[in-house]
Design a protein around this motif. Structure first.
Motif, PDB file in Angstrom:
ATOM      1  N   UNK A   1       0.842  -1.195   0.000  1.00 39.47           N
ATOM      2  CA  UNK A   1       0.000   0.000   0.000  1.00 39.47           C
ATOM      3  C   UNK A   1       0.882   1.252   0.000  1.00 39.47           C
ATOM      4  N   UNK A   2       0.930   1.945  -1.127  1.00 34.78           N
ATOM      5  CA  UNK A   2       1.777   3.130  -1.227  1.00 34.78           C
ATOM      6  C   UNK A   2       1.123   4.376  -0.621  1.00 34.78           C
ATOM      7  N   UNK A   3      -0.088   4.227  -0.083  1.00 35.38           N
ATOM      8  CA  UNK A   3      -0.683   5.333   0.656  1.00 35.38           C
ATOM      9  C   UNK A   3       0.012   5.533   1.997  1.00 35.38           C
ATOM     10  N   UNK A   4       0.696   4.514   2.481  1.00 33.40           N
ATOM     11  CA  UNK A   4       1.472   4.633   3.712  1.00 33.40           C
ATOM     12  C   UNK A   4       2.864   5.178   3.387  1.00 33.40           C
ATOM     13  N   UNK A   5       3.268   6.298   3.960  1.00 32.78           N
ATOM     14  CA  UNK A   5       4.649   6.755   3.774  1.00 32.78           C
ATOM     15  C   UNK A   5       5.627   5.769   4.418  1.00 32.78           C
ATOM     16  N   UNK A   6       6.812   5.639   3.831  1.00 34.83           N
ATOM     17  CA  UNK A   6       7.821   4.807   4.469  1.00 34.83           C
ATOM     18  C   UNK A   6       8.122   5.358   5.864  1.00 34.83           C
ATOM     19  N   UNK A   7       8.318   4.448   6.797  1.00 32.76           N
ATOM     20  CA  UNK A   7       8.495   4.830   8.195  1.00 32.76           C
ATOM     21  C   UNK A   7       7.224   4.709   9.007  1.00 32.76           C
ATOM     22  N   UNK A   8       6.070   4.558   8.349  1.00 34.06           N
ATOM     23  CA  UNK A   8       4.808   4.397   9.062  1.00 34.06           C
ATOM     24  C   UNK A   8       4.832   3.120   9.899  1.00 34.06           C
ATOM     25  N   UNK A   9       4.323   3.210  11.110  1.00 38.23           N
ATOM     26  CA  UNK A   9       4.224   2.047  11.991  1.00 38.23           C
ATOM     27  C   UNK A   9       2.771   1.574  11.990  1.00 38.23           C
ATOM     28  N   UNK A  10       2.576   0.274  11.750  1.00 38.88           N
ATOM     29  CA  UNK A  10       1.227  -0.283  11.634  1.00 38.88           C
ATOM     30  C   UNK A  10       1.098  -1.528  12.506  1.00 38.88           C
ATOM     31  N   UNK A  11      -0.142  -1.930  12.733  1.00 36.97           N
ATOM     32  CA  UNK A  11      -0.431  -3.168  13.459  1.00 36.97           C
ATOM     33  C   UNK A  11      -1.018  -4.193  12.490  1.00 36.97           C
ATOM     34  N   UNK A  12      -0.434  -5.384  12.435  1.00 34.92           N
ATOM     35  CA  UNK A  12      -0.955  -6.453  11.595  1.00 34.92           C
ATOM     36  C   UNK A  12      -2.004  -7.214  12.400  1.00 34.92           C
ATOM     37  N   UNK A  13      -3.245  -7.175  11.943  1.00 34.31           N
ATOM     38  CA  UNK A  13      -4.340  -7.804  12.675  1.00 34.31           C
ATOM     39  C   UNK A  13      -4.793  -9.122  12.060  1.00 34.31           C
ATOM     40  N   UNK A  14      -4.264  -9.457  10.895  1.00 31.60           N
ATOM     41  CA  UNK A  14      -4.533 -10.750  10.256  1.00 31.60           C
ATOM     42  C   UNK A  14      -3.337 -11.067   9.372  1.00 31.60           C
ATOM     43  N   UNK A  15      -2.889 -12.327   9.430  1.00 33.68           N
ATOM     44  CA  UNK A  15      -1.693 -12.682   8.664  1.00 33.68           C
ATOM     45  C   UNK A  15      -1.867 -14.080   8.073  1.00 33.68           C
ATOM     46  N   UNK A  16      -1.288 -14.294   6.898  1.00 31.40           N
ATOM     47  CA  UNK A  16      -1.469 -15.532   6.138  1.00 31.40           C
ATOM     48  C   UNK A  16      -0.128 -16.085   5.679  1.00 31.40           C
ATOM     49  N   UNK A  17       0.030 -17.408   5.817  1.00 30.83           N
ATOM     50  CA  UNK A  17       1.156 -18.088   5.182  1.00 30.83           C
ATOM     51  C   UNK A  17       0.857 -18.156   3.682  1.00 30.83           C
ATOM     52  N   UNK A  18       1.467 -17.274   2.921  1.00 37.57           N
ATOM     53  CA  UNK A  18       1.045 -17.080   1.530  1.00 37.57           C
ATOM     54  C   UNK A  18       1.458 -18.210   0.604  1.00 37.57           C
ATOM     55  N   UNK A  19       2.467 -18.972   0.967  1.00 39.99           N
ATOM     56  CA  UNK A  19       2.985 -19.993   0.061  1.00 39.99           C
ATOM     57  C   UNK A  19       2.520 -21.405   0.408  1.00 39.99           C
ATOM     58  N   UNK A  20       1.772 -21.571   1.499  1.00 39.43           N
ATOM     59  CA  UNK A  20       1.290 -22.893   1.883  1.00 39.43           C
ATOM     60  C   UNK A  20       0.075 -23.256   1.039  1.00 39.43           C
ATOM     61  N   UNK A  21       0.242 -24.225   0.169  1.00 36.61           N
ATOM     62  CA  UNK A  21      -0.848 -24.616  -0.714  1.00 36.61           C
ATOM     63  C   UNK A  21      -0.309 -25.394  -1.892  1.00 36.61           C
ATOM     64  N   UNK A  22      -1.017 -25.314  -2.998  1.00 33.83           N
ATOM     65  CA  UNK A  22      -0.626 -26.069  -4.188  1.00 33.83           C
ATOM     66  C   UNK A  22      -0.950 -25.281  -5.441  1.00 33.83           C
ATOM     67  N   UNK A  23      -0.084 -25.397  -6.435  1.00 29.08           N
ATOM     68  CA  UNK A  23      -0.385 -24.853  -7.753  1.00 29.08           C
ATOM     69  C   UNK A  23      -1.320 -25.797  -8.492  1.00 29.08           C
ATOM     70  N   UNK A  24      -2.287 -25.219  -9.185  1.00 26.54           N
ATOM     71  CA  UNK A  24      -3.207 -25.982 -10.027  1.00 26.54           C
ATOM     72  C   UNK A  24      -3.261 -25.262 -11.370  1.00 26.54           C
ATOM     73  N   UNK A  25      -2.271 -25.562 -12.219  1.00 23.99           N
ATOM     74  CA  UNK A  25      -2.140 -24.791 -13.449  1.00 23.99           C
ATOM     75  C   UNK A  25      -1.745 -23.370 -13.108  1.00 23.99           C
ATOM     76  N   UNK A  26      -2.559 -22.416 -13.560  1.00 25.54           N
ATOM     77  CA  UNK A  26      -2.294 -21.017 -13.256  1.00 25.54           C
ATOM     78  C   UNK A  26      -2.948 -20.573 -11.958  1.00 25.54           C
ATOM     79  N   UNK A  27      -3.653 -21.455 -11.290  1.00 28.05           N
ATOM     80  CA  UNK A  27      -4.348 -21.116 -10.049  1.00 28.05           C
ATOM     81  C   UNK A  27      -3.544 -21.563  -8.832  1.00 28.05           C
ATOM     82  N   UNK A  28      -3.908 -21.015  -7.671  1.00 25.14           N
ATOM     83  CA  UNK A  28      -3.280 -21.395  -6.410  1.00 25.14           C
ATOM     84  C   UNK A  28      -4.360 -21.856  -5.458  1.00 25.14           C
ATOM     85  N   UNK A  29      -4.167 -23.012  -4.856  1.00 22.40           N
ATOM     86  CA  UNK A  29      -5.106 -23.571  -3.891  1.00 22.40           C
ATOM     87  C   UNK A  29      -4.530 -23.417  -2.491  1.00 22.40           C
ATOM     88  N   UNK A  30      -5.275 -22.785  -1.595  1.00 23.59           N
ATOM     89  CA  UNK A  30      -4.819 -22.601  -0.218  1.00 23.59           C
ATOM     90  C   UNK A  30      -5.000 -23.890   0.567  1.00 23.59           C
TER      91      UNK A  30
END
Length: 205
Positions: free
Chosen positions: A63-92
């Protein structure tokens, strides 16, 4: 309140260490990445039980609306690579029927960071190529922040039924890799200002 401060590298909290030692708040340096983080934090929690885990560090922002140096709180987080490729799709993991890959932290009653809430992804390989950035944004459409440890902290704390915060200062934008556009010194400075001011507030209400 007895917090534990968790960071991937010593450099990220170096300027706060004298303060933490003076007020006797423990800190844990896990090493970079989700595997090192899960191991180090799990090992620590097998021996000690803080009231809350506060994970801090720097991060990249979609998100480039946040200037660099901005401090934020992460309230939800995801393991983005855990899953499987299905052709051009990604299955979580959820789609595969293997469990969860997205985590929200247990809240500590009455604790408010006052920071902008964001959704994050946790990755083994940070994005630095336009095609892969667009691909991950199409899969996880509400993501704003990218780290290499956050979801691992949330996962461990969920297993231990511990409240958790994840606080990140933005050092760069997630785009084609160009270190000349980063501002790590500013993000570390602002992160440590937040750490000390927040802890002073909650320790001396």
């Amino acid at each position: 309140m007895k917090p534990l401060i968790v960071a991937a590298t010593r450099e990220e909290i170096a300027s706060s260490i004298p303060f933490l030692e003076r007020v006797q708040i423990p800190f844990l340096i896990t090493g970079v990445g989700m595997t090192a983080t899960a191991y180090s934090l799990g090992r620590y929690l097998a021996l000690y039980k803080p009231d809350i885990v506060i994970n801090v560090g720097i991060a990249g922002s979609f998100n480039k609306d946040f200037p660099l140096g901005t401090v934020v709180e992460i309230t939800k987080d995801t393991f983005a690579e855990l899953g499987a490729e299905d052709g051009d799709s990604f299955l979580t993991l959820v789609q595969l029927g293997f469990g969860e890959s997205t985590y929200t932290p247990k809240q500590y009653a009455g604790l408010d960071t006052g920071l902008p809430p964001c959704q994050g992804i946790t990755v083994n390989k940070v994005h630095g190529k336009e095609a892969s950035i667009e691909a991950v944004k199409s899969i996880f459409q509400n993501i704003q922040i990218e780290t290499m440890e956050g979801a691992a902290v949330f996962y461990v704390c969920q297993q231990e039924n511990l409240p958790c915060l994840q606080i990140r200062a933005l050092s760069n934008y997630v785009e084609k890799r160009d270190k000349s556009t980063w501002n790590i010194p500013l993000s570390i400075k602002n992160l440590n200002i937040w750490i000390q001011s927040f802890l002073k507030k909650v320790l001396n209400p």
